[in-house]
Scaffold this motif. Structure first.
Motif, PDB file in Angstrom:
ATOM      1  N   LEU A 133       0.825  -1.211   0.000  1.00 28.23           N
ATOM      2  CA  LEU A 133       0.000   0.000   0.000  1.00 28.23           C
ATOM      3  C   LEU A 133       0.857   1.258   0.000  1.00 28.23           C
ATOM      4  O   LEU A 133       0.489   2.274  -0.610  1.00 28.23           O
ATOM      5  CB  LEU A 133      -0.962  -0.011   1.189  1.00 28.23           C
ATOM      6  N   SER A 179       1.993   1.659  -3.497  1.00 28.09           N
ATOM      7  CA  SER A 179       0.891   2.132  -4.341  1.00 28.09           C
ATOM      8  C   SER A 179       0.612   3.613  -4.105  1.00 28.09           C
ATOM      9  O   SER A 179       0.198   4.314  -5.036  1.00 28.09           O
ATOM     10  CB  SER A 179      -0.365   1.305  -4.099  1.00 28.09           C
ATOM     11  N   SER A 237      -1.005   1.094 -10.297  1.00 30.45           N
ATOM     12  CA  SER A 237      -1.180   1.338  -8.860  1.00 30.45           C
ATOM     13  C   SER A 237      -2.436   0.652  -8.333  1.00 30.45           C
ATOM     14  O   SER A 237      -2.443   0.128  -7.213  1.00 30.45           O
ATOM     15  CB  SER A 237      -1.217   2.839  -8.569  1.00 30.45           C
ATOM     16  N   LEU A 238      -3.497   0.619  -9.126  1.00 27.34           N
ATOM     17  CA  LEU A 238      -4.702  -0.097  -8.695  1.00 27.34           C
ATOM     18  C   LEU A 238      -4.459  -1.608  -8.625  1.00 27.34           C
ATOM     19  O   LEU A 238      -5.022  -2.289  -7.755  1.00 27.34           O
ATOM     20  CB  LEU A 238      -5.865   0.215  -9.635  1.00 27.34           C
ATOM     21  N   ILE A 240      -2.723  -2.175  -5.333  1.00 28.47           N
ATOM     22  CA  ILE A 240      -3.708  -2.088  -4.244  1.00 28.47           C
ATOM     23  C   ILE A 240      -4.534  -3.366  -4.177  1.00 28.47           C
ATOM     24  O   ILE A 240      -4.785  -3.911  -3.091  1.00 28.47           O
ATOM     25  CB  ILE A 240      -4.612  -0.848  -4.424  1.00 28.47           C
ATOM     26  N   ALA A 296      -2.495  -6.071  -2.560  1.00 31.84           N
ATOM     27  CA  ALA A 296      -2.408  -5.887  -1.106  1.00 31.84           C
ATOM     28  C   ALA A 296      -3.685  -6.368  -0.421  1.00 31.84           C
ATOM     29  O   ALA A 296      -3.626  -7.038   0.621  1.00 31.84           O
ATOM     30  CB  ALA A 296      -2.142  -4.421  -0.772  1.00 31.84           C
TER      31      ALA A 296
END
Length: 184
Positions: free
Chosen positions: A46, A49, A75-76, A79, A82
């Motif tokens: 996270l 990200s 980046s999504l 996420i 994670a």
């Protein structure tokens, strides 16, 4: 001022011989808290990200919309990884047992399960190829079909937390004793 809704302490007040007490028994529940290694890995992803989202904003302000879209999608994805890491583990409900992995989920009804027991065997250390001697919670199906190992004391949830592994294994065994006896 105690805020009991922010902690999971009330979940672990049950005795070893009974399943988890909760308001809605039909929901899938994880009978243990995620371990520090799993939480640290997800927190690190996270954090990465967050930097990736910042880079996305900078790229978008520079006017390169294609690059911003690629950076935003990456980046999504991080996420999502994670969140999936936090979701992995063993979940129980009156319907059966669910083993959630990073890439897939397998559900087994209680009627398909013959035994749930702790055994001493070589286990994978933090899910890596290296094996060490440890404890594992295994499930055997009817007819001796060996199903995948549910929990190990060297996983990301229980590394250096032997007491937590014993407590979680006891909870899963309690669910198995309670719901295998009930005809489906």
């Amino acid at each position: 001022m105690p805020l009991p809704f922010l902690t999971a302490d009330g979940v672990f007040d049950a005795h070893e011989d009974e399943a988890l007490p909760h308001a809605d028994p039909e929901r899938w529940r994880r009978p243990y808290r995620p371990g520090p290694w799993r939480v640290a890995g997800a927190a690190l992803l996270l954090l990465v990200s967050a930097f990736m989202l910042l880079a996305t904003v900078i790229i978008a302000f520079a006017g390169t919309w294609g690059g911003a879209a690629v950076a935003g999608a990456a980046s999504l994805t991080v996420i999502g990884c994670a969140l999936r890491i936090l979701r992995t583990g063993v979940w129980v409900s009156p319907a059966g047992l669910r083993r959630v992995g990073f890439f897939g989920t397998r559900s087994i009804s209680w009627s398909e399960i013959d035994t749930v027991r702790k055994v001493q065997q070589p286990v994978r250390w933090l899910g890596l190829p290296r094996t060490v001697q440890g404890q594992a919670l295994t499930v055997a199906g009817h007819g001796g079909a060996e199903l995948p190992v549910l929990l190990t004391d060297h996983s990301a949830d229980f590394l250096s937390r032997g007491e937590a592994f014993d407590r979680a294994a006891g909870r899963v065994e309690a669910w198995a004793r309670e719901y295998r006896a009930v005809p489906a």
